[in-house]
Design a protein around this motif. Structure first.
Motif, PDB file in Angstrom:
ATOM      1  N   PRO A  20       0.612  -0.932  -0.323  1.00 62.22           N
ATOM      2  CA  PRO A  20      -0.157  -0.158   0.015  1.00 62.22           C
ATOM      3  C   PRO A  20       0.745   1.184   0.589  1.00 62.22           C
ATOM      4  O   PRO A  20       1.777   1.168   0.667  1.00 62.22           O
ATOM      5  CB  PRO A  20      -0.573  -0.064   1.009  1.00 62.22           C
ATOM      6  CG  PRO A  20      -1.428  -1.358   1.599  1.00 62.22           C
ATOM      7  CD  PRO A  20       0.339  -2.046   1.497  1.00 62.22           C
ATOM      8  N   ILE A  21       0.157   2.442  -0.677  1.00 62.97           N
ATOM      9  CA  ILE A  21       1.126   3.416  -0.791  1.00 62.97           C
ATOM     10  C   ILE A  21      -0.071   4.618  -0.283  1.00 62.97           C
ATOM     11  O   ILE A  21      -0.923   4.917  -0.231  1.00 62.97           O
ATOM     12  CB  ILE A  21       1.442   4.013  -2.252  1.00 62.97           C
ATOM     13  CG1 ILE A  21       2.307   5.149  -2.234  1.00 62.97           C
ATOM     14  CG2 ILE A  21       0.236   4.165  -2.950  1.00 62.97           C
ATOM     15  CD1 ILE A  21       2.884   5.410  -3.322  1.00 62.97           C
ATOM     16  N   ALA A  22       0.619   5.476   0.729  1.00 60.76           N
ATOM     17  CA  ALA A  22       0.493   6.220   1.393  1.00 60.76           C
ATOM     18  C   ALA A  22       0.146   8.061   0.650  1.00 60.76           C
ATOM     19  O   ALA A  22       0.907   8.353   0.222  1.00 60.76           O
ATOM     20  CB  ALA A  22       0.188   6.461   3.015  1.00 60.76           C
ATOM     21  N   VAL A  23      -1.190   8.746   0.225  1.00 61.61           N
ATOM     22  CA  VAL A  23      -0.851   9.778  -0.397  1.00 61.61           C
ATOM     23  C   VAL A  23      -2.178  10.796   0.698  1.00 61.61           C
ATOM     24  O   VAL A  23      -3.149  10.690   1.142  1.00 61.61           O
ATOM     25  CB  VAL A  23      -2.205   9.204  -1.972  1.00 61.61           C
ATOM     26  CG1 VAL A  23      -2.007  10.212  -3.111  1.00 61.61           C
ATOM     27  CG2 VAL A  23      -1.728   7.811  -2.169  1.00 61.61           C
ATOM     28  N   ASP A  24      -1.370  11.751  -0.370  1.00 57.93           N
ATOM     29  CA  ASP A  24      -1.961  13.647   0.646  1.00 57.93           C
ATOM     30  C   ASP A  24      -2.096  14.093   0.001  1.00 57.93           C
ATOM     31  O   ASP A  24      -1.576  13.851  -1.695  1.00 57.93           O
ATOM     32  CB  ASP A  24      -1.675  13.642   1.820  1.00 57.93           C
ATOM     33  CG  ASP A  24      -2.640  14.712   2.669  1.00 57.93           C
ATOM     34  OD1 ASP A  24      -4.036  14.628   2.425  1.00 57.93           O
ATOM     35  OD2 ASP A  24      -1.790  15.682   2.846  1.00 57.93           O
ATOM     36  N   THR A  25      -2.704  15.436   0.015  1.00 54.81           N
ATOM     37  CA  THR A  25      -2.693  16.989  -1.341  1.00 54.81           C
ATOM     38  C   THR A  25      -2.613  17.756  -0.487  1.00 54.81           C
ATOM     39  O   THR A  25      -3.074  17.638   0.692  1.00 54.81           O
ATOM     40  CB  THR A  25      -3.799  16.552  -2.319  1.00 54.81           C
ATOM     41  OG1 THR A  25      -5.112  16.840  -1.385  1.00 54.81           O
ATOM     42  CG2 THR A  25      -3.583  14.878  -2.857  1.00 54.81           C
TER      43      THR A  25
END
Length: 207
Positions: A20-25
């Motif tokens: 899994p890859i953590a993502v934010d913007t």
């Protein structure tokens, strides 16, 4: 642990493994279309964070970033997925799913509190103090400060650990199937936001 800063796309030599890859913007505000996407943050949970910045006037091409986020076989971890997947759909033209939202999971198992922000969640579950001082700073500035970069990196740094702890509680309370149903619906909820139904519950009975 290091924070890597990139302009307009990920470099070709960056690898995130298979998990899994953590993502934010970060954006100029909370309304896609009016407020442009400025930054996408990524972490594979192994110690480094990668920040991809988009300048004003960007064409948001970012083929390597889009390939990673659009991979249907890779789980993406968010804290407020509804906004993040919506603004990336609006500007990058991809739906970054399948997904897991720690804020949604928190609401399902931490029903003893109304404090579901990342700072409160990380403090209770992981006993880590996060600084949110840069939360409302100018993400469209020509140069991002070291404080802004560290803040942005911290938003993805703990999502893998949070998922592990929240999954334990979801299983304990028998709410994992409900959580998964919510995660599966979030892309559609984000599309409704973009299409103009952000403040309306289209499933509500109006009489």
């Amino acid at each position: 642990m290091a924070v890597h800063f990139h302009e307009e796309d990920l470099p070709a030599d960056v690898s995130f493994g298979d998990g899994p890859i953590a993502v934010d913007t970060e954006a100029m505000g909370l309304i896609p279309g009016r407020d442009r996407l400025c930054l996408v943050q990524l972490s594979d949970g192994k110690g480094d964070e990668h920040l991809v910045r988009f300048r004003r006037g960007s064409n948001f091409a970012a083929p390597r970033l889009k390939a990673l986020l659009g991979d249907p076989n890779r789980l993406k971890l968010y804290h407020f997925a509804r906004f993040d997947v919506g603004i990336m759909q609006a500007y990058l033209g991809i739906m970054a799913a399948p997904l897991y939202c720690t804020r949604t999971a928190s609401r399902l198992v931490r029903t003893y509190t109304d404090r579901h922000g990342l700072k409160d969640l990380v403090k209770e579950v992981l006993n880590v103090d996060l600084s949110k001082q840069q939360q409302s700073s100018d993400w469209g500035a020509p140069e991002l400060s070291e404080a802004q970069r560290e803040y942005a990196a911290s938003d993805v740094r703990y999502l893998h650990a949070l998922k592990e702890k929240l999954d334990e509680r979801l299983e304990r309370e028998g709410r994992m199937p409900l959580a998964q149903a919510c995660f599966d619906f979030l892309p559609a909820r984000a599309l409704l936001d973009i299409a103009g139904w952000a403040d309306q519950d289209i499933l509500a009975h109006d009489g």
